[in-house]
Design a protein around this motif. Structure first.
Motif, PDB file in Angstrom:
ATOM      1  N   THR A  30       0.911  -1.260  -0.236  1.00 59.61           N
ATOM      2  CA  THR A  30       0.087  -0.324  -0.002  1.00 59.61           C
ATOM      3  C   THR A  30       0.944   1.132  -0.118  1.00 59.61           C
ATOM      4  N   TRP A  34      -2.025   6.410  -1.431  1.00 60.18           N
ATOM      5  CA  TRP A  34      -3.383   5.529  -1.616  1.00 60.18           C
ATOM      6  C   TRP A  34      -4.460   5.788  -0.532  1.00 60.18           C
ATOM      7  N   ARG A  38      -8.144   7.606  -0.460  1.00 63.55           N
ATOM      8  CA  ARG A  38      -9.154   6.736  -0.257  1.00 63.55           C
ATOM      9  C   ARG A  38      -9.975   7.048   0.893  1.00 63.55           C
ATOM     10  N   CYS A 112     -19.764   0.398  14.952  1.00 62.17           N
ATOM     11  CA  CYS A 112     -19.159   1.672  14.957  1.00 62.17           C
ATOM     12  C   CYS A 112     -20.561   2.707  15.362  1.00 62.17           C
ATOM     13  N   ARG A 151      -4.669  -5.610   3.585  1.00 64.69           N
ATOM     14  CA  ARG A 151      -4.128  -4.228   3.485  1.00 64.69           C
ATOM     15  C   ARG A 151      -5.893  -3.364   3.009  1.00 64.69           C
ATOM     16  N   LEU A 189     -20.142  -6.731   6.505  1.00 60.88           N
ATOM     17  CA  LEU A 189     -19.254  -6.455   7.405  1.00 60.88           C
ATOM     18  C   LEU A 189     -19.330  -7.000   8.902  1.00 60.88           C
ATOM     19  N   MET A 204     -14.782  -7.601   5.309  1.00 59.83           N
ATOM     20  CA  MET A 204     -15.502  -6.298   4.832  1.00 59.83           C
ATOM     21  C   MET A 204     -15.778  -6.334   3.419  1.00 59.83           C
ATOM     22  N   GLY A 206     -15.801  -3.568   1.173  1.00 60.89           N
ATOM     23  CA  GLY A 206     -15.547  -1.942   1.209  1.00 60.89           C
ATOM     24  C   GLY A 206     -16.648  -1.442   0.416  1.00 60.89           C
ATOM     25  N   ASN A 207     -16.737  -1.732  -0.802  1.00 59.17           N
ATOM     26  CA  ASN A 207     -17.593  -0.867  -1.809  1.00 59.17           C
ATOM     27  C   ASN A 207     -19.129  -0.655  -1.215  1.00 59.17           C
ATOM     28  N   HIS A 241     -19.385   9.731  12.986  1.00 60.83           N
ATOM     29  CA  HIS A 241     -18.531   8.648  13.183  1.00 60.83           C
ATOM     30  C   HIS A 241     -17.274   8.887  12.048  1.00 60.83           C
ATOM     31  N   ASN A 244     -14.271   7.103   6.970  1.00 64.62           N
ATOM     32  CA  ASN A 244     -13.723   7.386   5.841  1.00 64.62           C
ATOM     33  C   ASN A 244     -14.020   9.016   5.619  1.00 64.62           C
ATOM     34  N   ARG A 246     -14.311  10.204   2.779  1.00 66.56           N
ATOM     35  CA  ARG A 246     -15.256  10.471   1.399  1.00 66.56           C
ATOM     36  C   ARG A 246     -16.712  10.187   2.090  1.00 66.56           C
ATOM     37  N   ASN A 271     -10.215   4.852  12.224  1.00 63.22           N
ATOM     38  CA  ASN A 271     -11.683   4.465  12.518  1.00 63.22           C
ATOM     39  C   ASN A 271     -11.572   3.714  13.744  1.00 63.22           C
ATOM     40  N   ILE A 301     -22.684   4.546  11.823  1.00 57.75           N
ATOM     41  CA  ILE A 301     -23.275   3.312  11.199  1.00 57.75           C
ATOM     42  C   ILE A 301     -22.100   2.063  11.449  1.00 57.75           C
TER      43      ILE A 301
HETATM   44  N1  ACO Z   1      -3.566  -0.064  -0.721  1.00 59.07           N
HETATM   45  C1  ACO Z   1      -3.469   0.116  -2.081  1.00 59.07           C
HETATM   46  N2  ACO Z   1      -4.510  -0.654  -2.905  1.00 59.07           N
HETATM   47  C2  ACO Z   1      -5.467  -1.246  -2.081  1.00 59.07           C
HETATM   48  C3  ACO Z   1      -5.709  -0.941  -0.908  1.00 59.07           C
HETATM   49  C4  ACO Z   1      -4.591  -0.417  -0.162  1.00 59.07           C
HETATM   50  N3  ACO Z   1      -4.562  -0.274   1.235  1.00 59.07           N
HETATM   51  N4  ACO Z   1      -6.844  -1.645  -0.462  1.00 59.07           N
HETATM   52  C5  ACO Z   1      -7.369  -2.114  -1.550  1.00 59.07           C
HETATM   53  N5  ACO Z   1      -6.573  -1.691  -2.868  1.00 59.07           N
HETATM   54  C6  ACO Z   1      -6.989  -1.974  -4.014  1.00 59.07           C
HETATM   55  C7  ACO Z   1      -7.945  -3.086  -4.308  1.00 59.07           C
HETATM   56  O1  ACO Z   1      -7.227  -4.266  -4.424  1.00 59.07           O
HETATM   57  C8  ACO Z   1      -8.407  -2.737  -5.729  1.00 59.07           C
HETATM   58  O2  ACO Z   1      -7.424  -3.154  -6.648  1.00 59.07           O
HETATM   59  P1  ACO Z   1      -8.015  -3.641  -7.978  1.00 59.07           P
HETATM   60  O3  ACO Z   1      -8.547  -2.542  -8.881  1.00 59.07           O
HETATM   61  O4  ACO Z   1      -6.683  -4.249  -8.669  1.00 59.07           O
HETATM   62  O5  ACO Z   1      -8.823  -4.933  -7.701  1.00 59.07           O
HETATM   63  C9  ACO Z   1      -8.160  -1.205  -5.674  1.00 59.07           C
HETATM   64  O6  ACO Z   1      -7.328  -0.629  -4.664  1.00 59.07           O
HETATM   65  C10 ACO Z   1      -9.635  -0.582  -5.504  1.00 59.07           C
HETATM   66  O7  ACO Z   1     -10.321  -1.225  -4.319  1.00 59.07           O
HETATM   67  P2  ACO Z   1     -11.782  -0.951  -3.726  1.00 59.07           P
HETATM   68  O8  ACO Z   1     -12.079  -1.660  -2.773  1.00 59.07           O
HETATM   69  O9  ACO Z   1     -12.482  -0.726  -5.098  1.00 59.07           O
HETATM   70  O10 ACO Z   1     -11.367   0.584  -3.152  1.00 59.07           O
HETATM   71  P3  ACO Z   1     -12.153   1.754  -2.757  1.00 59.07           P
HETATM   72  O11 ACO Z   1     -12.135   2.944  -3.237  1.00 59.07           O
HETATM   73  O12 ACO Z   1     -13.730   1.121  -2.418  1.00 59.07           O
HETATM   74  O13 ACO Z   1     -11.767   1.932  -1.413  1.00 59.07           O
HETATM   75  C11 ACO Z   1     -12.048   1.327   1.055  1.00 59.07           C
HETATM   76  C12 ACO Z   1     -11.570   0.769  -0.381  1.00 59.07           C
HETATM   77  C13 ACO Z   1     -11.297   2.629   1.504  1.00 59.07           C
HETATM   78  C14 ACO Z   1     -12.096   0.265   1.862  1.00 59.07           C
HETATM   79  C15 ACO Z   1     -13.580   2.019   0.624  1.00 59.07           C
HETATM   80  O14 ACO Z   1     -14.483   1.091   0.193  1.00 59.07           O
HETATM   81  C16 ACO Z   1     -14.184   2.209   2.147  1.00 59.07           C
HETATM   82  O15 ACO Z   1     -13.734   2.996   2.853  1.00 59.07           O
HETATM   83  N6  ACO Z   1     -15.374   1.797   2.581  1.00 59.07           N
HETATM   84  C17 ACO Z   1     -15.991   2.002   3.508  1.00 59.07           C
HETATM   85  C18 ACO Z   1     -15.370   0.964   4.663  1.00 59.07           C
HETATM   86  C19 ACO Z   1     -15.606   1.605   6.070  1.00 59.07           C
HETATM   87  O16 ACO Z   1     -15.841   2.615   6.036  1.00 59.07           O
HETATM   88  N7  ACO Z   1     -15.824   0.523   7.013  1.00 59.07           N
HETATM   89  C20 ACO Z   1     -16.071   0.824   8.233  1.00 59.07           C
HETATM   90  C21 ACO Z   1     -17.329   1.395   8.310  1.00 59.07           C
HETATM   91  S1  ACO Z   1     -18.620   0.735   9.309  1.00 59.07           S
HETATM   92  C22 ACO Z   1     -17.432   0.800  10.647  1.00 59.07           C
HETATM   93  O17 ACO Z   1     -16.839   1.642  11.003  1.00 59.07           O
HETATM   94  C23 ACO Z   1     -17.640  -0.392  11.431  1.00 59.07           C
END
Ligand code: ACO
Length: 314
Positions: A30, A34, A38, A112, A151, A189, A204, A206-207, A241, A244, A246, A271, A301
């Motif tokens: 990572t 990134w 993100r 959360c 990651r 999740l 999780m 993530g999307n 909370h 992220n 975004r 988080n 959430i």
């Molecule tokens: N570093 C580099 N690349 C990464 C990483 C990382 N840490 N993690 C994932 N990638 C890659 C993926 O493998 C993928 O690669 P690919 O295109 O070759 O397949 C690419 O990055 C895009 O992955 P996505 O999962 O589509 O990335 P996204 O923009 O959705 O970001 C993230 C991922 C940050 C996890 C986002 O989806 C997110 O924040 N979701 C909400 C998660 C969250 O907030 N959870 C907790 C909320 S509820 C609670 O708090 C319990």
């Protein structure tokens, strides 16, 4: 006369060990760029040898000190955590003992959204006259349930604690609260319970989580404002909370709230699950941004899913 539940003290605590995005670059495929783009996270705090109760104790002592109350003045302790120190007893019970309090104490688990669920529960005890002063805590050692080789989750979660003292007030306090759950999202999740001495790790999608979080939180924020005959212009601060940046940006945009009215600690805290709202609240109170009379909106959430909001006059 109606009784209100009002926050009269806040406190927080972070473990001393800082883990930056650059540190994670050394063990995961990572990069700081990134993670920052993100998520908005730059660094997080991780425990070395402290427990969830250790963190809760430090935050609670600070909240009690601000409230000018002693542990013996507390009628109830409610602790929200996803990472209890033991299967039983409740971490709240262990906290009660370490504080030297003698009141009932129990845990709440809504990941959360845990702090919003705990504060809403405490509100009921105050409004119906069963308690005068309640200690409400969010404390987490999320690092214990993170797969540090994954990651997509290891970059997000962190440790910390926040606490508030909620007290009876005749004039103002919590004006609106709503909690919601939809267990059909289990697979999006969750953490498995793998049995004795074998904790599961965070699983999780993530999307999926991202989309649901934005929609549920913005819908609930709009509903909360409407129920209170308010618009986002009436809010002094949103204290969301911290999952992220975004998600926070998207919710603020949907309810037409400028980002300079949002308390953000995500960059430094990551988080911290149930601890993130009281941690952000305490930071805003202690640095002078949040003042008595301000109108605050809390929203969060959590996994599987549970979510909720609270609108209050501080
Ligand atoms: N570093 C580099 N690349 C990464 C990483 C990382 N840490 N993690 C994932 N990638 C890659 C993926 O493998 C993928 O690669 P690919 O295109 O070759 O397949 C690419 O990055 C895009 O992955 P996505 O999962 O589509 O990335 P996204 O923009 O959705 O970001 C993230 C991922 C940050 C996890 C986002 O989806 C997110 O924040 N979701 C909400 C998660 C969250 O907030 N959870 C907790 C909320 S509820 C609670 O708090 C319990």
């Amino acid at each position: 006369m109606k009784k209100f539940a009002r926050i009269i003290g806040t406190g927080s605590y972070l473990p001393s060990k800082v883990v930056t995005n650059f540190d994670l670059e050394k063990t995961l495929n990572t990069s700081d760029d990134w993670i920052t783009a993100r998520t908005g996270i730059k660094e997080r705090r991780i425990v070395t040898d402290q427990s969830t109760c250790d963190l809760a104790l430090e935050a609670s002592l600070k909240a009690l000190s601000m409230a000018k109350l002693k542990p013996q003045d507390i009628d109830l302790i409610i602790l929200s955590t996803t990472t209890p120190d033991k299967i039983f007893p409740a971490t709240a019970t262990m906290l009660q003992d370490r504080l030297g309090a003698s009141c009932p104490a129990f845990d709440i688990q809504a990941v959360c959204a845990g702090f919003v669920f705990a504060l809403t529960t405490a509100q009921q005890y105050i409004e119906n006259g069963s308690a005068k002063n309640i200690l409400v805590v969010g404390s987490e050692t999320m690092s214990k349930i993170v797969d540090w080789s994954d990651r997509s989750t290891a970059i997000l979660f962190a440790d910390g604690a926040g606490a508030v003292v909620l007290s009876t007030d005749n004039t103002t306090g919590i004006k609106h609260s709503k909690i919601c759950s939809d267990g059909s999202y289990l697979s999006s999740l969750h953490v498995n319970n793998n049995g004795i001495n074998e904790l599961g790790t965070i699983q999780m999608e993530g999307n999926e989580v991202f989309k649901i979080a934005v929609n549920r939180l913005s819908d609930l924020a709009e509903e909360t404002l409407k129920d209170c005959n308010m618009t986002s212009e009436d809010l002094t601060w949103m204290v969301p909370h911290q999952a992220n940046i975004r998600i926070i940006n998207a919710v603020a945009k949907k309810i037409k709230l400028p980002m300079d009215k949002v308390i953000q600690t995500l960059d430094k805290h990551g988080n911290t699950s149930a601890a993130s709202i009281p941690l952000a609240l305490d930071e805003g109170v202690r640095d002078g941004r949040i003042n008595k009379g301000d109108t605050l909106l809390f929203e969060g959430i959590g996994g599987g899913f549970s979510w909720g909001s609270i609108l209050l006059e501080y």
